[in-house]
Design an enzyme around this catalytic site. Structure first.
Site, PDB file in Angstrom:
ATOM      1  N   GLU A 108       0.812  -1.211   0.000  1.00 18.26           N
ATOM      2  CA  GLU A 108       0.000   0.000   0.000  1.00 18.26           C
ATOM      3  C   GLU A 108       0.848   1.265   0.000  1.00 18.26           C
ATOM      4  OE1 GLU A 108      -2.421  -3.025   2.514  1.00 18.26           O
ATOM      5  OE2 GLU A 108      -0.338  -2.634   1.978  1.00 18.26           O
TER       6      GLU A 108
ATOM      7  N   LYS B   3      24.144   0.359  -0.439  1.00 20.57           N
ATOM      8  CA  LYS B   3      23.573  -0.747   0.332  1.00 20.57           C
ATOM      9  C   LYS B   3      23.713  -0.513   1.839  1.00 20.57           C
ATOM     10  CE  LYS B   3      22.239  -3.200  -3.141  1.00 20.57           C
ATOM     11  NZ  LYS B   3      22.786  -4.485  -3.556  1.00 20.57           N
TER      12      LYS B   3
ATOM     13  N   ILE C  16      22.117  -1.383 -19.884  1.00 21.44           N
ATOM     14  CA  ILE C  16      22.462  -2.422 -18.909  1.00 21.44           C
ATOM     15  C   ILE C  16      21.586  -3.660 -19.044  1.00 21.44           C
ATOM     16  CG2 ILE C  16      22.730  -2.893 -16.434  1.00 21.44           C
ATOM     17  CD1 ILE C  16      24.809  -1.010 -17.726  1.00 21.44           C
ATOM     18  N   GLY C  17      20.413  -3.542 -19.680  1.00 22.76           N
ATOM     19  CA  GLY C  17      19.643  -4.771 -19.895  1.00 22.76           C
ATOM     20  C   GLY C  17      18.159  -4.576 -20.051  1.00 22.76           C
TER      21      GLY C  17
ATOM     22  N   GLU D 167      14.139  -7.517 -21.819  1.00 17.25           N
ATOM     23  CA  GLU D 167      13.679  -8.290 -20.663  1.00 17.25           C
ATOM     24  C   GLU D 167      12.188  -8.156 -20.384  1.00 17.25           C
ATOM     25  OE1 GLU D 167      16.269  -7.755 -17.294  1.00 17.25           O
ATOM     26  OE2 GLU D 167      18.058  -7.681 -18.548  1.00 17.25           O
TER      27      GLU D 167
ATOM     28  N   HIS E 162      27.939  -6.419 -14.507  1.00 10.37           N
ATOM     29  CA  HIS E 162      27.448  -5.117 -14.038  1.00 10.37           C
ATOM     30  C   HIS E 162      27.370  -5.139 -12.523  1.00 10.37           C
ATOM     31  CE1 HIS E 162      25.223  -1.421 -13.694  1.00 10.37           C
ATOM     32  NE2 HIS E 162      24.284  -2.034 -13.013  1.00 10.37           N
TER      33      HIS E 162
ATOM     34  N   GLU F 254      27.946   1.685 -11.589  1.00  8.67           N
ATOM     35  CA  GLU F 254      27.159   2.887 -11.315  1.00  8.67           C
ATOM     36  C   GLU F 254      28.087   3.963 -10.767  1.00  8.67           C
ATOM     37  OE1 GLU F 254      23.313   2.591  -9.737  1.00  8.67           O
ATOM     38  OE2 GLU F 254      23.220   0.427  -9.912  1.00  8.67           O
TER      39      GLU F 254
ATOM     40  N   HIS G 138      17.703   6.019 -11.498  1.00 11.11           N
ATOM     41  CA  HIS G 138      16.755   6.014 -10.388  1.00 11.11           C
ATOM     42  C   HIS G 138      16.059   7.359 -10.241  1.00 11.11           C
ATOM     43  CE1 HIS G 138      19.713   2.820  -9.513  1.00 11.11           C
ATOM     44  NE2 HIS G 138      18.618   2.156  -9.223  1.00 11.11           N
TER      45      HIS G 138
END
Length: 757
Positions: A18, A117, A432-433, A485, A642, A666, A695
């Site tokens: 949600e 990360k 990149i794909g 993809e 990558h 990146e 992004h």
């Protein structure tokens, strides 16, 4: 002594995602901010009540975030980069979204904050930025507001704060270099102010997260904890909270801090209970994380009952909790109606983990181990299940030789063969794909999955989208193409669906960053490939063009890291099982005429142990798994890889040891800083530094891309440079994708012309 239980945090996104849907609706201008705020309030209230109903004694408050909890902390401290500040100096929800995404419904677009990360997880945080002489003040009271919400609902709460030392550790200096640790004295007054406000609300315990204490910290950072926590002493009790690894190396420092309690991750840490009993002050509350917040397996509560007895016997105050926040776990197993009942009995999601805490604390308080036997029984039955073990996989693993991980020739020989085969221009362009996953594509997959569309019509529809992707790329002038993809829901889930040893959930969503959620597969048994996975679509795409089309695979370490792995065998064993399965895929792609094969390993660094002293063993098997996957390729087959959001400088030996012909990384958010590692190392193979941030919906100008490429060319010889976006384009729309790629291609063409002049 009564043993209480608590969680360190709970998933934010909601069972049906949600929060994601409300965020994206607001960003698109389809709903108001008040509607978004209402969804947030409803989710928090629901999640608190669900935890309480499951038997959790102390509820976490402050674990909710509109984008990311580190970003929330930045706003709390007034740490907003100048490019995102409102003209009147105020901070609002759109300020937060501009930092996370680069744009929001109000305010001027600007470059988003860097994203990386969260320790060794697949969650991402927005990196705080620090400048010399920076000022901090309390400007965002989300934590206090949410504590008031929870108290008004009658809950017994434990506010959650990211600690000051870890916050500084997670950030980066911008502008003139300086030691960001010097800012500690400047942010502590804000923390004191927040703690004082919590004391006014009669809060007894505050969970203050310092996961940096699970690292092998530099001496000056470790020394900073004592003055920091001296300054934070007050009326509220502080539960210093660590997770993700053991803290034994820092326990002497920790035990001298002026706090009242300590949380230790016993699931992922190697800290012996005897060590904790001897080192942690006797008058402290000791909280032990015994329920794994990062995996989906049911806990062996009977085993934990026995293991905890020395603490029960000696501690004056003991809590049990999740190892870390349950953010990393799906929400509720009970809604998984399609799982086989035997397999389902092996799992526990966030709500079930809350029930596990209640069961275990009750058993400990009543000295009743028999009450846990029924819960632990499925764990023992799993050890002998035929769903878990495949003798053929074990035999193939045992037969691996060192030669299986070596390409036939070294890179210079391969590069010559590849140049002769592909005849690419200088500054070759590629992506990149993935290409945008449109409503039509998602609808096609959903209709097929739910039986509303037969296989023939599904394949025809996917083929049309692949054809469109090839046409678009040729029109844009890209040099190396991808099939886009369209058939893939997720880069890991797709492969897991075609490999034996994996199972999938209906609603096992976990947050990756912002509104991005992933549904990791679960590895329940030995992994093998029953048939080719990607070959037919790659072969079809290549038939549509004379330009090379990349075959696209997700690498073994990333599939491991982005799945919920087995806990009965080593991660190395799982990675090599996957590598062998994908090795067969590389061989089949080659036979089908695919000359460039990309094996994505964005999670390679993420898998690193938090203790640097443990890195060597991990990197050895992780690199070996990649090479085992790739080494079957012929010299004139170009292997790409990558990687995402990585700091490379301390693992460059291992990056080079992968021996990929081309690595794409990146770099745009870090302004090409990451290339310094490759320059200093004299990385020998080819590199594609990402030239724009996928992004963010912002479209880069030709001049922006040229400037980044020229900056890259100062570090890497142009004959070894590729031109590509930062990452796949799955989450973007076609309009912005066309504009961004057109500018990227134009920049490469301009540089080619300049090089000839």
């Amino acid at each position: 002594m009564t043993i209480l239980n608590h969680t360190l945090g709970f998933p934010r996104v909601g069972l049906q995602r949600e929060l994601k849907k409300a965020q994206e609706s607001y960003w698109a201008g389809n709903s108001t901010q008040e509607e978004l705020l209402t969804v947030g309030r409803e989710l928090r209230a629901r999640h608190w009540q669900q935890q309480k109903d499951a038997g959790v004694n102390l509820l976490p408050v402050g674990d909710f975030a509109w984008y990311d909890h580190v970003l929330t902390t930045s706003l709390m401290l007034g740490n907003v980069p100048a490019r995102h500040q409102n003209k009147d100096g105020s901070v609002d929800l759109d300020t937060l979204f501009r930092l996370g995404r680069g744009r929001a419904p109000s305010g001027e677009p600007a470059a988003a904050a860097e994203m990386t990360k969260w320790f060794n997880t697949n969650y991402h945080y927005m990196v705080p930025e620090f400048v010399q002489g920076q000022q901090f003040k309390l400007t965002w009271t989300q934590l206090l507001d949410e504590v008031d919400e929870a108290l008004a609902l009658g809950h017994k709460v434990k506010p959650v704060l990211l600690g000051p030392v870890t916050y500084l550790w997670l950030g980066k200096v911008k502008g003139d270099p300086f030691d960001r640790l010097n800012l500690l004295q400047d942010i502590l007054p804000v923390y004191r102010q927040v703690l004082a406000e919590l004391a006014k609300r009669d809060i007894e315990w505050v969970q203050i997260d310092e996961p940096a204490l699970a690292l092998e910290l530099p001496a000056e950072w470790l020394a900073a904890f004592k003055p920091a926590y001296d300054a934070l002493q007050g009326q509220t009790k502080l539960l210093l909270t660590t997770y993700f690894d053991s803290i034994g190396q820092n326990l002497d420092t920790i035990s001298a801090l002026p706090v009242q309690g300590l949380h230790v991750d016993l699931v992922h840490g190697k800290d012996a209970i005897t060590l904790l009993n001897s080192k942690v002050p006797a008058d402290w509350l000791l909280s032990v994380g015994v329920i794994n917040g990062r995996n989906v397996w049911r806990a062996d509560l009977s085993s934990w009952f026995e293991r905890l007895q020395p603490l029960v016997a000696r501690r004056k105050r003991l809590w049990i909790g999740s190892s870390c926040s349950l953010l990393h776990s799906p929400i509720d197993l009970s809604v998984e109606t399609r799982l086989d009942e035997e397999v389902k009995s092996w799992f526990a999601f966030a709500l079930q983990k809350c029930s596990e805490l209640a069961l275990l604390s009750s058993a400990l308080n009543n000295n009743d181990p028999a009450s846990l036997e029924a819960w632990s029984a499925p764990i023992r039955s799993r050890k002998h299940s035929t769903r878990v073990h495949n003798a053929a996989v074990g035999q193939r693993l045992a037969a691996i030789s060192p030669q299986d991980s070596l390409r036939k020739n070294r890179y210079p020989v391969r590069a010559k063969a590849q140049r002769q085969r592909f005849q690419l221009p200088a500054w070759p362009t590629t992506t990149i794909g993935s290409f945008p996953q449109t409503t039509e594509i998602r609808g096609l997959r959903l209709d097929f999955k739910q039986g509303r569309l037969d296989g023939t019509h599904y394949r025809t529809g996917i083929a049309e989208h692949i054809k469109q992707a090839i046409v678009e790329q040729e029109r844009l002038g890209l040099d190396v193409l991808v099939h886009g993809e369209a058939e893939r829901n997720d880069m890991v889930e797709y492969f897991g669906e075609h490999l034996d040893g994996f199972i999938f959930t209906q609603n096992g969503w976990v947050q990756s960053y912002g509104s991005r959620c992933v549904k990791p597969p679960v590895i329940i048994g030995d992994v093998s490939r029953p048939e080719a996975i990607t070959v037919n679509w790659a072969k079809y795409a290549q038939s549509l063009t004379d330009k090379p089309v990349k075959g696209m695979l997700t690498g073994p370490v990333t599939i491991l890291c982005w799945s919920f792995p087995r806990e009965d065998v080593s991660r190395e064993t799982i990675a090599k099982q996957i590598a062998l399965a994908l090795r067969d895929e590389v061989e089949d792609l080659e036979k089908a005429g695919i000359g460039i094969i990309q094996i994505d390993e964005p999670a390679l660094r993420e898998g690193l142990p938090l203790h640097q002293s443990d890195w060597g063993a991990y990197l050895e098997w992780a690199v070996d798994a990649f090479r085992l996957n790739a080494a079957v390729a012929q010299d004139d087959t170009q292997i790409h890889t990558h990687m995402c959001y990585c700091e490379f400088n301390d693992i460059m030996d291992s990056i080079a040891a992968l021996d990929a012909d081309v690595i794409t990384i990146e770099t745009s958010r870090s302004d090409m800083e990451l290339l310094e590692s490759f320059e200093e190392f004299e990385y020998p193979n080819e590199i594609g530094p990402g030239v724009y941030d996928i992004h963010s919906p912002n479209v880069p100008s030709v001049e922006w891309v040229e400037a980044l490429l020229l900056k890259a060319a100062q570090r890497i010889p142009t004959e070894r440079l590729w031109v590509n976006p930062d990452c796949g384009l799955k989450t973007r729309g076609w309009t912005e994708t066309r504009q961004a790629l057109a500018n990227m291609v134009k920049a490469a063409q301009n540089l080619r012309q300049a090089q000839k002049a």
